[in-house]
Design a protein around this motif. Structure first.
Motif, PDB file in Angstrom:
ATOM      1  N   THR A  24       0.865  -1.170   0.000  1.00 51.11           N
ATOM      2  CA  THR A  24       0.000   0.000   0.000  1.00 51.11           C
ATOM      3  C   THR A  24       0.907   1.227   0.000  1.00 51.11           C
ATOM      4  O   THR A  24       2.134   1.102   0.051  1.00 51.11           O
ATOM      5  N   ASP A  25       0.301   2.390   0.015  1.00 48.55           N
ATOM      6  CA  ASP A  25       1.122   3.601   0.031  1.00 48.55           C
ATOM      7  C   ASP A  25       1.920   3.716   1.329  1.00 48.55           C
ATOM      8  O   ASP A  25       2.962   4.358   1.383  1.00 48.55           O
ATOM      9  N   SER A  26       1.427   3.092   2.378  1.00 49.34           N
ATOM     10  CA  SER A  26       2.076   3.259   3.681  1.00 49.34           C
ATOM     11  C   SER A  26       2.941   2.088   4.110  1.00 49.34           C
ATOM     12  O   SER A  26       3.764   2.221   5.020  1.00 49.34           O
ATOM     13  N   GLY A  27       2.741   0.928   3.514  1.00 51.23           N
ATOM     14  CA  GLY A  27       3.510  -0.214   3.987  1.00 51.23           C
ATOM     15  C   GLY A  27       3.573  -1.345   2.973  1.00 51.23           C
ATOM     16  O   GLY A  27       2.865  -1.335   1.968  1.00 51.23           O
ATOM     17  N   THR A  28       4.448  -2.285   3.256  1.00 57.81           N
ATOM     18  CA  THR A  28       4.545  -3.468   2.395  1.00 57.81           C
ATOM     19  C   THR A  28       4.574  -4.719   3.253  1.00 57.81           C
ATOM     20  O   THR A  28       5.023  -4.694   4.405  1.00 57.81           O
ATOM     21  N   LEU A  29       4.075  -5.786   2.673  1.00 61.78           N
ATOM     22  CA  LEU A  29       4.068  -7.068   3.360  1.00 61.78           C
ATOM     23  C   LEU A  29       4.536  -8.129   2.379  1.00 61.78           C
ATOM     24  O   LEU A  29       4.079  -8.192   1.239  1.00 61.78           O
ATOM     25  N   PHE A  30       5.481  -8.915   2.846  1.00 60.18           N
ATOM     26  CA  PHE A  30       5.966 -10.021   2.020  1.00 60.18           C
ATOM     27  C   PHE A  30       6.087 -11.250   2.901  1.00 60.18           C
ATOM     28  O   PHE A  30       6.593 -11.172   4.025  1.00 60.18           O
ATOM     29  N   ARG A  31       5.587 -12.354   2.398  1.00 60.20           N
ATOM     30  CA  ARG A  31       5.777 -13.605   3.139  1.00 60.20           C
ATOM     31  C   ARG A  31       5.913 -14.753   2.153  1.00 60.20           C
ATOM     32  O   ARG A  31       5.180 -14.827   1.162  1.00 60.20           O
ATOM     33  N   ASP A  32       6.848 -15.611   2.418  1.00 62.16           N
ATOM     34  CA  ASP A  32       7.075 -16.745   1.536  1.00 62.16           C
ATOM     35  C   ASP A  32       7.303 -17.979   2.407  1.00 62.16           C
ATOM     36  O   ASP A  32       8.174 -17.982   3.265  1.00 62.16           O
ATOM     37  N   SER A  33       6.497 -18.995   2.178  1.00 59.48           N
ATOM     38  CA  SER A  33       6.617 -20.231   2.963  1.00 59.48           C
ATOM     39  C   SER A  33       6.913 -21.394   2.029  1.00 59.48           C
ATOM     40  O   SER A  33       6.384 -21.436   0.912  1.00 59.48           O
ATOM     41  N   ALA A  34       7.708 -22.294   2.487  1.00 61.90           N
ATOM     42  CA  ALA A  34       8.014 -23.462   1.651  1.00 61.90           C
ATOM     43  C   ALA A  34       8.331 -24.661   2.544  1.00 61.90           C
ATOM     44  O   ALA A  34       8.821 -24.507   3.666  1.00 61.90           O
ATOM     45  N   PHE A  35       8.015 -25.842   2.028  1.00 54.78           N
ATOM     46  CA  PHE A  35       8.380 -27.084   2.727  1.00 54.78           C
ATOM     47  C   PHE A  35       9.098 -27.978   1.728  1.00 54.78           C
ATOM     48  O   PHE A  35       8.541 -28.351   0.700  1.00 54.78           O
ATOM     49  N   SER A  36      10.320 -28.272   2.026  1.00 50.69           N
ATOM     50  CA  SER A  36      11.106 -29.083   1.101  1.00 50.69           C
ATOM     51  C   SER A  36      12.168 -29.834   1.885  1.00 50.69           C
ATOM     52  O   SER A  36      12.812 -29.259   2.776  1.00 50.69           O
ATOM     53  N   GLU A  37      12.359 -31.088   1.546  1.00 48.22           N
ATOM     54  CA  GLU A  37      13.370 -31.924   2.192  1.00 48.22           C
ATOM     55  C   GLU A  37      13.302 -31.838   3.706  1.00 48.22           C
ATOM     56  O   GLU A  37      14.287 -31.564   4.385  1.00 48.22           O
ATOM     57  N   ASN A  38      12.107 -32.035   4.215  1.00 49.64           N
ATOM     58  CA  ASN A  38      11.864 -32.040   5.666  1.00 49.64           C
ATOM     59  C   ASN A  38      12.192 -30.722   6.351  1.00 49.64           C
ATOM     60  O   ASN A  38      12.492 -30.704   7.544  1.00 49.64           O
ATOM     61  N   THR A  39      12.201 -29.650   5.608  1.00 46.49           N
ATOM     62  CA  THR A  39      12.525 -28.356   6.214  1.00 46.49           C
ATOM     63  C   THR A  39      11.461 -27.323   5.863  1.00 46.49           C
ATOM     64  O   THR A  39      11.113 -27.159   4.686  1.00 46.49           O
ATOM     65  N   VAL A  40      10.958 -26.686   6.889  1.00 44.21           N
ATOM     66  CA  VAL A  40      10.016 -25.586   6.679  1.00 44.21           C
ATOM     67  C   VAL A  40      10.815 -24.292   6.680  1.00 44.21           C
ATOM     68  O   VAL A  40      11.612 -24.040   7.588  1.00 44.21           O
ATOM     69  N   THR A  41      10.597 -23.484   5.660  1.00 45.91           N
ATOM     70  CA  THR A  41      11.259 -22.186   5.603  1.00 45.91           C
ATOM     71  C   THR A  41      10.194 -21.111   5.437  1.00 45.91           C
ATOM     72  O   THR A  41       9.388 -21.175   4.511  1.00 45.91           O
ATOM     73  N   ILE A  42      10.194 -20.184   6.342  1.00 47.78           N
ATOM     74  CA  ILE A  42       9.234 -19.076   6.256  1.00 47.78           C
ATOM     75  C   ILE A  42      10.016 -17.777   6.346  1.00 47.78           C
ATOM     76  O   ILE A  42      10.827 -17.590   7.254  1.00 47.78           O
ATOM     77  N   GLN A  43       9.782 -16.926   5.397  1.00 44.15           N
ATOM     78  CA  GLN A  43      10.436 -15.620   5.431  1.00 44.15           C
ATOM     79  C   GLN A  43       9.354 -14.571   5.302  1.00 44.15           C
ATOM     80  O   GLN A  43       8.506 -14.644   4.415  1.00 44.15           O
ATOM     81  N   SER A  44       9.366 -13.618   6.204  1.00 40.42           N
ATOM     82  CA  SER A  44       8.350 -12.577   6.090  1.00 40.42           C
ATOM     83  C   SER A  44       8.904 -11.232   6.496  1.00 40.42           C
ATOM     84  O   SER A  44       9.858 -11.132   7.271  1.00 40.42           O
ATOM     85  N   GLN A  45       8.312 -10.222   5.946  1.00 40.92           N
ATOM     86  CA  GLN A  45       8.778  -8.860   6.207  1.00 40.92           C
ATOM     87  C   GLN A  45       7.587  -7.922   6.198  1.00 40.92           C
ATOM     88  O   GLN A  45       6.753  -7.972   5.295  1.00 40.92           O
TER      89      GLN A  45
END
Lengths: 315, 86
Positions: free
Chosen positions: B20-41
């Motif tokens: 939006t004009d005031s903020g940003t949101l990013f999130r990416d989740s993945a599950f691969s090779e028995n590993t959960v990776t979540i990145q968010s900002q």
């Protein structure tokens, strides 16, 4: 006038330098690419001083120095091979590559800081007050003090030198694109592993960045976060290790690395399904930011969070 | 987060990339090779959120903090085996 403090016999400083070296240069053995490049550079060099000089010169002339990127506070360093292949890096990146090459040549390396004499009495080395990096390189019978971009290796090379390349004055921050000194950023990274007995073990890294974030508050905030959030998803959590890296006692980046272990608190949905609520990222340190916005900070849940409170309250 | 074999992440925080004009949101989740990776900002880009931008900003924030964004659900392939382990 800057003063070189490497010559000190103070064990506190020596141990702090060792910590800094471990923090920033914790790579495994130099990779094949770095080793072969090192051999190539040293091919026609016979004496140890010539070898050290050749490595320094190669990095000084071929690895372009860049400012620290906004989201790479606390000088997170890349691996030596990546630095070598890309041909650029910030001050510690370049020294890390030097460390790898020195190791590839069979020598040893340690990181040192120097800065204005007024700050030498500080009990904690910090980049803000001691903003110049040096490397102590030992190769064979030769032991040299190196400043990457200075031809002269002696302490006298510091006399009259402006030791401000990394100081966190507002004007310096403004010169880095996208890095506003009024930023109030907090970044959390959790890396963990769950074993068959449902014991969760791992590390939490918390980084507070922004030119005016006081260390005392960063420490308090981290402590409160640990007390509040860890027990929410781990039963009787144990703190195994802590590593506090305070780069600027009077404000600026602070990093906390916490090793933890404990049994996960699941919500059992049925025999096969288990639910976990991921912990919150701590909020930024500038009170007026969050109190003014009145955002329910407690609602953030994420495993690897980069919560940026940017430009929140510029003057 | 690395999980044991035979564990599978069946519910992860939804991916997001909103601005939006005031903020940003990013999130990416993945599950691969028995590993959960979540990145968010989540980034607030203005010191004061103007009234006309507040609604959009609030929606962005709600997307970040909603209950769905907080939970991970794992499925264990053969729980009976695990239950009878000593």
């Amino acid at each position: 006038m800057p003063v070189l403090i490497l010559a000190t016999t103070d064990q506190t400083w020596k141990s702090k330098w060792a910590e800094l070296s471990r923090d920033f240069f914790n790579f495994d053995k130099p990779g094949d690419f770095v080793v072969s490049k090192t051999k190539k550079i040293l091919k026609d060099k016979i004496s140890d001083p010539d070898k050290i000089s050749a490595l320094r010169k190669f990095i000084s002339e071929n690895i372009v120095s860049i400012p620290v990127e906004p989201f790479r506070f606390c000088y997170q360093t890349r691996d030596p091979e990546s630095i070598l292949r890309s041909g650029y890096g910030h001050e510690l990146d370049r020294l890390k590559l030097l460390a790898a090459m020195v190791e590839a040549a069979g020598g040893s390396f340690s990181l040192c800081l120097a800065g204005p004499s007024a700050h030498v009495s500080n009990t904690v080395p910090c980049l803000r007050s001691l903003p110049d990096f040096f490397a102590r390189v030992s190769l064979g019978s030769e032991s040299s003090l190196i400043h990457l971009d200075d031809e002269a290796f002696s302490a006298y090379s510091l006399l009259g030198k402006r030791a401000a390349s990394l100081s966190r004055e507002k004007s310096d921050w403004m010169s880095v694109p996208g890095a506003d000194p009024d930023d109030d950023q907090c970044r959390m990274t959790i890396s963990c592993e769950l074993d068959d007995k449902e014991i969760l073990k791992g590390n939490i890294e918390l980084v507070y960045a922004g030119a005016f974030n006081p260390f005392a508050k960063a420490r308090w905030n981290t402590s409160e976060w640990l007390k509040g959030c860890l027990p929410e998803f781990i039963q009787e959590p144990k703190i195994l290790t802590t590593n506090v890296l305070n780069l600027s006692p009077d404000g600026g980046p602070s990093r906390f690395l916490i090793g933890f272990e404990g049994k996960v608190k699941w919500e059992e949905l049925d025999d096969a399904l288990k639910m976990i609520v991921i912990p919150n990222c701590p909020q930024g340190l500038q009170e007026k930011t969050t109190s003014f916005l009145r955002i329910p900070i407690g609602g953030i849940h994420c495993i690897s969070v980069c919560a940026a409170w940017r430009n929140a309250f510029s003057a | 987060m690395k999980v044991p074999e035979k564990w599978k992440a069946v519910r992860m925080p939804p991916n997001m990339d909103a601005k939006t004009d005031s903020g940003t949101l990013f999130r990416d989740s993945a599950f691969s090779e028995n590993t959960v990776t979540i990145q968010s900002q989540f980034e607030v880009r203005k010191p004061v959120i103007p009234a006309q931008e507040y609604k959009a900003f609030k929606a962005l924030w709600d997307s970040y903090t909603m209950a769905d964004a907080n939970t991970l659900v794992f499925q264990i392939e053969d729980p009976s085996v695990r239950k009878h382990e000593p």
